[in-house]
Design an enzyme around this catalytic site. Structure first.
Site, PDB file in Angstrom:
ATOM      1  CG  ASP A   1     -13.433   6.652  -0.993  1.00 13.07           C
ATOM      2  OD1 ASP A   1     -13.360   6.546   0.241  1.00 13.07           O
ATOM      3  OD2 ASP A   1     -12.441   6.522  -1.748  1.00 13.07           O
TER       4      ASP A   1
ATOM      5  CD  GLN B   1     -13.158  -1.753  -0.195  1.00 14.08           C
ATOM      6  OE1 GLN B   1     -12.287  -1.616   0.639  1.00 14.08           O
ATOM      7  NE2 GLN B   1     -14.348  -2.286   0.093  1.00 14.08           N
TER       8      GLN B   1
ATOM      9  NE  ARG C   1      -3.861   0.683   1.970  1.00  9.35           N
ATOM     10  CZ  ARG C   1      -5.076   0.828   2.507  1.00  9.35           C
ATOM     11  NH1 ARG C   1      -5.260   1.635   3.539  1.00  9.35           N
ATOM     12  NH2 ARG C   1      -6.111   0.171   2.018  1.00  9.35           N
TER      13      ARG C   1
ATOM     14  CG  HIS D   1      -8.490   0.227  -2.615  1.00  5.60           C
ATOM     15  ND1 HIS D   1      -7.716  -0.868  -2.248  1.00  5.60           N
ATOM     16  CD2 HIS D   1      -9.169   0.598  -1.487  1.00  5.60           C
ATOM     17  CE1 HIS D   1      -7.921  -1.123  -0.978  1.00  5.60           C
ATOM     18  NE2 HIS D   1      -8.793  -0.271  -0.493  1.00  5.60           N
TER      19      HIS D   1
ATOM     20  CB  CYS E   1     -13.919   1.413   0.389  1.00  3.54           C
ATOM     21  SG  CYS E   1     -13.263   3.093   0.453  1.00  3.54           S
TER      22      CYS E   1
ATOM     23  NE  ARG F   1     -10.373  -5.054   1.110  1.00  2.00           N
ATOM     24  CZ  ARG F   1      -9.566  -4.041   1.471  1.00  2.00           C
ATOM     25  NH1 ARG F   1     -10.084  -2.948   1.983  1.00  2.00           N
ATOM     26  NH2 ARG F   1      -8.263  -4.106   1.273  1.00  2.00           N
TER      27      ARG F   1
HETATM   28  N1  NVA Z   1      -9.865   6.901  -1.416  1.00  2.00           N
HETATM   29  C1  NVA Z   1      -9.467   6.499  -0.072  1.00  2.00           C
HETATM   30  C2  NVA Z   1      -9.726   5.040   0.133  1.00  2.00           C
HETATM   31  C3  NVA Z   1      -9.377   4.536   1.511  1.00  2.00           C
HETATM   32  C4  NVA Z   1      -9.585   3.062   1.674  1.00  2.00           C
HETATM   33  C5  NVA Z   1      -8.008   6.832   0.147  1.00  2.00           C
HETATM   34  O1  NVA Z   1      -7.200   6.607  -0.764  1.00  2.00           O
HETATM   35  O2  NVA Z   1      -7.665   7.350   1.216  1.00  2.00           O
HETATM   36  N1   CP Z   2     -11.205   0.184   2.759  1.00  2.00           N
HETATM   37  C1   CP Z   2      -9.921   0.107   3.170  1.00  2.00           C
HETATM   38  O1   CP Z   2      -9.006  -0.182   2.395  1.00  2.00           O
HETATM   39  O2   CP Z   2      -9.739   0.336   4.500  1.00  2.00           O
HETATM   40  P1   CP Z   2      -8.363   0.528   5.262  1.00  2.00           P
HETATM   41  O3   CP Z   2      -7.767   1.832   4.796  1.00  2.00           O
HETATM   42  O4   CP Z   2      -8.734   0.544   6.708  1.00  2.00           O
HETATM   43  O5   CP Z   2      -7.446  -0.625   4.927  1.00  2.00           O
END
Ligand code: NVA
Ligand code: CP
Length: 301
Positions: A219, A134, A104, A131, A259, A287
């Site tokens: 989101d 997800q 990540r 992502h 998500c 997940r």
């Molecule tokens: N769009 C959000 C998703 C978090 C799971 C981010 O990138 O922070």
């Molecule tokens: N939806 C998601 O990826 O959550 P986290 O950021 O908690 O991993």
């Protein structure tokens, strides 16, 4: 056989994705029956997190443990990754010792570069652009609640961000129509939209976007890395909140996903997550099951 990576939904065929989503529900049933299934005994996954996470870390780590394997958390703060060791060297070294790597991070290019030098499968667990993990859970959740998503209409409300991009890929791979309502200046990647123009429609009106919709998704307004834009975004996205009354304009059997983490009072109204149309906590649990199906697909031949 050459290694398979999972950097976007385009790395698997439509057929493979469909099978994986069905398999995720089977793995969920296996776990619910209390059966032990350990196809990854003695296998190790490295999890590199450059951004925060609750769901992704817990689901991958629990999934590996349930499969009889082990997951190792690596943070750039206490590895040489944070001190500038080249990605290519890190990829060669880490992949020589483990069976799968999950990353990540910010730049999607970094994950691509890591994968190019890795001797084991690499999984994208969120970049600024995509992502895909997800989306596996989201598709599983739709299939479990409403059946096949093929031919359905999905609505994305809010930022044209990493999740929105993965929804565009999902529209292509799972064959559904995607209506995106975002404020001007926050559109998804125009190239990705152009490649999928037969399925993707952009509008400025959330009401128009949810009409005839089977699934409504949103989101956060400011993603990880955009914290300093929070205030400006709160003003620009003010008309893009999903609420039970907006859901009333969608199809009568429409469901709602997010998500998570969610910001009540911003992208969703205070009561949206508790609305009977919300399936967000099933989505979050999935997940675990969807990523176990992914690990099985990538590692068990
Ligand atoms: N769009 C959000 C998703 C978090 C799971 C981010 O990138 O922070
Ligand atoms: N939806 C998601 O990826 O959550 P986290 O950021 O908690 O991993």
């Amino acid at each position: 056989m050459s290694i398979r990576h999972f950097l976007t939904l385009r790395d698997l065929s439509s057929e493979e994705l469909r099978k994986l989503v069905r398999r995720a529900s089977e793995l969920k049933a296996i776990r619910n029956r209390g059966e032990i299934y350990e196809p990854l005994k003695n296998r190790v996954m490295s999890m590199i997190f450059e951004k925060s996470s609750t769901r992704t870390r817990v689901s991958f780590e629990a999934g590996m443990a349930q499969f009889g394997g082990h997951a190792m958390f690596l943070s750039p703060r206490d590895t040489q990754l944070g001190r500038g060791e080249p990605i290519s060297d890190s990829a060669r070294v880490i992949s020589s010792m483990v069976d799968v790597v999950m990353i990540r991070t910010f730049s999607h290019q970094l994950v691509e570069e890591f994968a190019a030098h890795s001797s084991v499968p690499v999984i994208n667990a969120l970049t600024d652009e995509y992502h895909p993990c997800q989306l596996l859970a989201d598709m599983q959740t739709y299939f479990e609640h409403r059946g096949d998503i093929q031919g359905k209409t999905v609505t994305w409300i809010g930022d044209g961000n990493n999740m929105c991009h993965s929804y565009i890929n999902a529209a292509r791979q799972f064959d559904f129509k995607l209506k995106i309502a975002c404020p001007e200046g926050f559109d998804p990647d125009p190239e990705l939209v152009a490649e999928n123009q037969s399925r993707v429609l952009i509008t400025r009106s959330p009401e128009e976007a949810v009409t005839d919709s089977d699934l409504v998704v949103t989101d956060v307004w400011a993603s990880m890395g955009q914290e300093e834009e929070q205030k400006e975004r709160e003003m620009k996205f003010a008309d893009f909140q999903v609420s039970p009354s907006l859901m009333d304009k969608a199809n009568s059997d429409a469901i709602f996903m997010h998500c998570l983490p969610a910001h009540r009072g911003e992208e969703i109204s205070e009561d949206m997550l508790e609305d009977p149309r919300s399936v967000v906590f099933d989505e979050a649990e999935n997940r675990l099951h969807a990523q176990k199906a992914l690990l099985e697909f990538l590692l068990v031949k």
